[in-house]
Design an enzyme around this catalytic site. Structure first.
Site, PDB file in Angstrom:
ATOM      1  N   TYR A 178       0.862  -1.190   0.000  1.00  0.00           N
ATOM      2  CA  TYR A 178       0.000   0.000   0.000  1.00  0.00           C
ATOM      3  C   TYR A 178       0.892   1.231   0.000  1.00  0.00           C
ATOM      4  O   TYR A 178       1.816   1.330   0.810  1.00  0.00           O
ATOM      5  CB  TYR A 178      -0.894  -0.007   1.238  1.00  0.00           C
ATOM      6  CG  TYR A 178      -1.796   1.193   1.399  1.00  0.00           C
ATOM      7  CD1 TYR A 178      -1.558   2.134   2.412  1.00  0.00           C
ATOM      8  CD2 TYR A 178      -2.889   1.394   0.561  1.00  0.00           C
ATOM      9  CE1 TYR A 178      -2.389   3.238   2.573  1.00  0.00           C
ATOM     10  CE2 TYR A 178      -3.731   2.496   0.725  1.00  0.00           C
ATOM     11  CZ  TYR A 178      -3.480   3.417   1.732  1.00  0.00           C
ATOM     12  OH  TYR A 178      -4.302   4.496   1.889  1.00  0.00           O
ATOM     13  N   ASP A 223       9.371   2.518  -0.242  1.00  0.00           N
ATOM     14  CA  ASP A 223       8.340   3.258   0.488  1.00  0.00           C
ATOM     15  C   ASP A 223       8.532   2.915   1.973  1.00  0.00           C
ATOM     16  O   ASP A 223       8.092   1.868   2.435  1.00  0.00           O
ATOM     17  CB  ASP A 223       6.948   2.844   0.005  1.00  0.00           C
ATOM     18  CG  ASP A 223       5.858   3.546   0.808  1.00  0.00           C
ATOM     19  OD1 ASP A 223       4.673   3.375   0.470  1.00  0.00           O
ATOM     20  OD2 ASP A 223       6.185   4.265   1.774  1.00  0.00           O
ATOM     21  N   LYS A 281       4.739   9.205   8.968  1.00  0.00           N
ATOM     22  CA  LYS A 281       4.505   8.639  10.307  1.00  0.00           C
ATOM     23  C   LYS A 281       5.534   9.095  11.361  1.00  0.00           C
ATOM     24  O   LYS A 281       5.458  10.183  11.882  1.00  0.00           O
ATOM     25  CB  LYS A 281       4.428   7.107  10.214  1.00  0.00           C
ATOM     26  CG  LYS A 281       3.236   6.628   9.368  1.00  0.00           C
ATOM     27  CD  LYS A 281       3.172   5.130   9.262  1.00  0.00           C
ATOM     28  CE  LYS A 281       2.196   4.672   8.215  1.00  0.00           C
ATOM     29  NZ  LYS A 281       0.810   4.611   8.673  1.00  0.00           N
TER      30      LYS A 281
END
Ligand code: KE4
Length: 432
Positions: free
Chosen positions: A148, A243, A271
């Site tokens: 994702y 990623d 994050k």
């Protein structure tokens, strides 16, 4: 048997939320659609704990999906934010705090010589794809099933996280013309990637992946996989992009790329580097990053990018993580947890396959091994759904999906881990 949880206030608030916001949430995976019962509404968080609006306390293994690696509301982060708040919340102009966080990211992450801050992991991944295409002049991209990279159109192809959790075919509203350039391969399948390059000569801008997958549950790269991708992209004049929105500063201070010793051309982050405030980033070789506007022609912008509050929370969080012994503690604590969970399941004759690396972990209720998304889907999601609710009733907050990784923090204690393992033992015996 587990006694029921008093969730009266949560039910009222969530009930009202469903009339105000789609599904009552600001992000789909929070809606508990694939686990038993309704979401609980948080009132406050501190350290490894969350309290809901009915006053129930939980040991939290979601940590706001990654940012809370130093524990929620760390006093040093809070006081640094309070100090910055006095000077305002957003400038829309250069600010020395951006330099500071940029220097820390560049010093820490092997692939990053220059970095651009944005406001989410999705934005970082959207921008990095545009940069891959701008730099190579090629339109196609390879991603992996179950990975994702945020909710931008071109990535919503066999995506993980909430897309997998909700079993969505891929989202309506995404034109075929957009995803026609997105090629997919099974994770850990280097041969499939080589075939895609052979079938699309000089057309693939690069390969983007989660170097450790946290959006299909928890899947680690097989030996040689990352090294192989490094080689095959170099051989084909394509870029390798990690990623690390989830793995960055979690798998190690330098991310998965430092831990596995494979340096990509570009990296996305988010994050942890925002310490709980909205931040994303993408970075890499200066030769590539200098294409980004205004130093180059590739446009990307953002009103709140690099705002002083988010920079402050990120700086303080990385300073805390950089302290001696942080990652050794995270590694040991998380391994103790996963070993305990596996033993507990086996004591109840429940099939389980679990792993951890540093402060990230996951387990599947199946024999295993799980090397890709297809194998992940063979796990017993119904049983996980029951387990999730039982654990919630015992005061343990796990990600509400079998296709998400779990996160520990510097604030989790041995006692927290021991009580969590005990709760797993009791819950497994109830669902055996
Ligand atoms: P955000 O746009 O949600 O900040 O980041 C997107 C993203 C990109 N890349 C990776 C590897 C990610 O894990 C994410 C976001 N992760 C999910 C949790 N699996 C966010 C939780 C949510 O969607 O609510």
């Amino acid at each position: 048997m587990t006694d029921a949880l008093n969730t009266k206030k949560s039910e009222e608030i969530f009930g009202a939320a469903k009339n105000l916001m789609p599904g009552g949430v600001s992000s789909p995976v929070r809606a508990f659609k694939s686990v038993e019962g309704d979401p609980i509404v948080f009132d406050r968080v501190k350290g490894p704990y969350a309290w809901d609006v009915d006053g129930n306390r939980y040991i939290d293994y979601v940590g706001s999906w990654g940012p809370a690696i130093c524990g929620h509301a760390h006093p040093e982060v809070i006081s640094a934010l309070q100090e910055t708040l006095e000077k305002g919340t957003s400038f829309g102009a250069p600010c020395v705090l951006e330099n500071k966080l940029a220097e820390m990211v560049i010093d820490a992450v092997p692939s990053v010589e220059m970095v651009r801050f944005v406001n989410s992991g999705t934005e970082a991944c959207m921008a990095v794809l545009r940069l891959m295409r701008a730099f190579t002049g090629r339109d196609k991209v390879i991603k992996f099933e179950g990975c994702y990279h945020g909710h931008a159109d071109m990535f919503l192809v066999k995506a993980g996280s909430g897309v997998a959790t909700l079993g969505l075919p891929d989202s309506p509203g995404v034109p075929r013309s957009t995803t026609a350039n997105t090629l997919t391969a099974p994770y850990n399948d280097l041969e499939a990637v080589k075939e895609l390059f052979a079938e699309n000569p000089d057309a693939i801008s690069g390969v983007i992946l989660e170097p450790v997958v946290g959006n299909a549950g928890f899947i680690t790269p097989e030996p040689g996989f990352l090294e192989g991708l490094r080689e095959v992209t170099q051989e084909n004049g394509a870029l390798l992009v990690f990623d690390e929105v989830m793995t960055g500063f979690r798998i190690s201070y330098g991310g998965a790329q430092e831990r596995f010793g494979v340096t990509p051309d570009l990296t996305t982050m988010g994050k942890v580097i925002g310490g709980g405030l909205p931040v994303g980033a993408y970075g890499g070789r200066k030769e590539i990053m200098s294409m980004v506007s205004p130093s180059g022609p590739m446009y990307q912008a953002g009103t709140l990018s690099g705002n002083p509050l988010a920079m402050t929370a990120g700086i303080k969080t990385l300073e805390l993580l950089k302290q001696e012994g942080s990652y050794e503690k995270l590694e040991a604590l998380t391994k103790k947890l996963v070993d305990g969970v596996i033993t507990a399941a086996k004591e109840s004759n429940i099939a389980i396959y679990g792993q951890s690396i540093s402060a990230m972990f996951g387990f599947y209720l199946c024999e295993g091994p799980v090397r890709n998304f297809e194998e992940a889907k063979s796990a017993d999601t119904n049983r996980f759904s029951k387990l999730h609710r039982l654990m919630l009733q015992k005061g343990i907050y796990l990600a509400p999906s079998a296709f998400e990784a779990g996160f520990t923090s510097l604030a989790h204690s041995e006692d927290d881990i021991n009580s969590t393992i005990k709760a797993f033992q009791e819950s497994f015996s109830e669902i055996a």
